[in-house]
Design a protein around this motif. Structure first.
Motif, PDB file in Angstrom:
ATOM      1  N   TYR A  97      -4.288   5.941  -1.427  1.00 23.59           N
ATOM      2  CA  TYR A  97      -5.689   5.567  -1.508  1.00 23.59           C
ATOM      3  C   TYR A  97      -6.494   6.801  -1.913  1.00 23.59           C
ATOM      4  N   MET A 146       0.821  -1.205   0.000  1.00 28.42           N
ATOM      5  CA  MET A 146       0.000   0.000   0.000  1.00 28.42           C
ATOM      6  C   MET A 146       0.866   1.272   0.000  1.00 28.42           C
ATOM      7  N   SER A 173     -10.023   2.171  -0.002  1.00 26.64           N
ATOM      8  CA  SER A 173     -10.096   3.318  -0.898  1.00 26.64           C
ATOM      9  C   SER A 173     -11.519   3.449  -1.402  1.00 26.64           C
ATOM     10  N   GLY A 203      -4.927   1.327  -3.552  1.00 25.95           N
ATOM     11  CA  GLY A 203      -5.372   0.623  -2.361  1.00 25.95           C
ATOM     12  C   GLY A 203      -6.504  -0.349  -2.678  1.00 25.95           C
TER      13      GLY A 203
END
Length: 308
Positions: free
Chosen positions: A46, A43, A165, A267
């Motif tokens: 997002y 990650m 997200s 994300g």
């Protein structure tokens, strides 16, 4: 007889507001190890709806789909809406699928929602849609749409596996479509994982998820009479990229067949990951299968095999 179905049109909408994981950690007062683990899971960024509702995101995706496809609202026979988060529906007595019908003029469409498999609901809905096409020979075109918005910033974390997200997708599932033909779809449900991200004392779930995904992928490919070596790309849900790398190694699938670019870029967009990936994955070879996969909290998993 199983009808010949395909997904000829795909669209998605991601909010413009982009956040990085590090700033999210500072803003929500997360532990340093939490941010480190999220980055280890793949990650980086997002998307935040920034006040836009789930119906707004869904409407944006549908609008893009209709414009790009040239399909008129009257040509849509059914709408299936999927979501994960409880806030992604309209409050009773309103119906979000009904509101979408009113907004776009889907005058001939039946409409309902399907959310019981959480993040796996979009792929799970393909089984429902396929059954509808079998039962109703007149059915030609179904609009599958999904959207989710997380309104509480600190709740975006999915353990150490990913970060939520906001976003939406919309696809047309059509009888006789020549592209992205649906060859097989399989689902798995287990109440053993119901506590999901709320549980801190269930490390066995990681092993269960691994073996369940391994088994489901094999099952789906075998249903369509292909081998794992035939798969040209795997389009995953955006959770725990290292686990995906291990899974592919265990299946003896080359790592370059995993479409992994969107883990860092956007994300985990709950129900939308697989179809966002399908829209963005380039260089797909006609005639070769590709696999979509999703896992939802509560022990739900789904896989679909398509052929370009």
């Amino acid at each position: 007889m199983i009808p010949d179905l395909g997904i000829p049109h795909i669209a998605f909408h991601l909010p413009q507001r982009i956040h990085d994981v590090r700033s999210w950690g500072k803003r929500t007062r997360q532990k340093t190890t939490t941010v480190v683990n999220l980055k280890r899971a793949g990650m980086r960024y997002y998307r935040s709806a920034d006040g836009q509702s789930a119906i707004g995101l869904a409407a944006s995706a549908i609008q893009r789909l209709l414009v790009a496809s040239g399909i008129s609202p009257g040509e849509v026979d059914c709408i299936v809406y999927v979501h994960t988060l409880q806030g992604s529906i309209a409050p009773p007595p309103q119906s979000l699928p009904g509101l979408l019908c009113d907004r776009f003029g889907f005058i001939n469409a039946e409409a309902f929602s399907f959310a019981q498999q959480h993040c796996a609901s979009a792929l799970g809905a393909l089984r429902v849609i396929r059954a509808m096409f079998i039962a109703r020979p007149h059915l030609k075109r179904v609009l599958l749409v999904g959207a989710d918005v997380m309104s509480i910033e600190s709740e975006r974390i999915m353990k150490d596996e990913g970060i939520l997200s906001d976003g939406a997708f919309a696809v047309i599932v059509e009888r006789g479509a020549a592209v992205n033909r649906l060859l097989a779809v399989a689902t798995h449900a287990s109440g053993l994982g119901w506590r999901g991200v709320l549980a801190n004392d269930e490390p066995r779930l990681a092993a269960q998820n691994f073996f369940r995904a391994r088994s489901l992928i094999r099952q789906t490919v075998q249903q369509a009479h292909f081998t794992l070596d035939d798969i040209q790309r795997i389009l995953p849900h955006h959770l725990d990229l290292p686990a995906w790398r291990r899974l592919l190694d265990s299946l003896h699938i080359p790592q370059d067949r995993l479409f992994a670019e969107n883990f860092a870029r956007i994300g985990h967009v709950t129900v939308s990951d697989a179809f966002i990936n399908l829209a963005q994955c380039q260089g797909l070879v006609p005639g070769r299968p590709l696999l979509l996969f999703a896992r939802g909290v509560g022990g739900f998993s789904a896989a679909a095999l398509l052929v370009r």
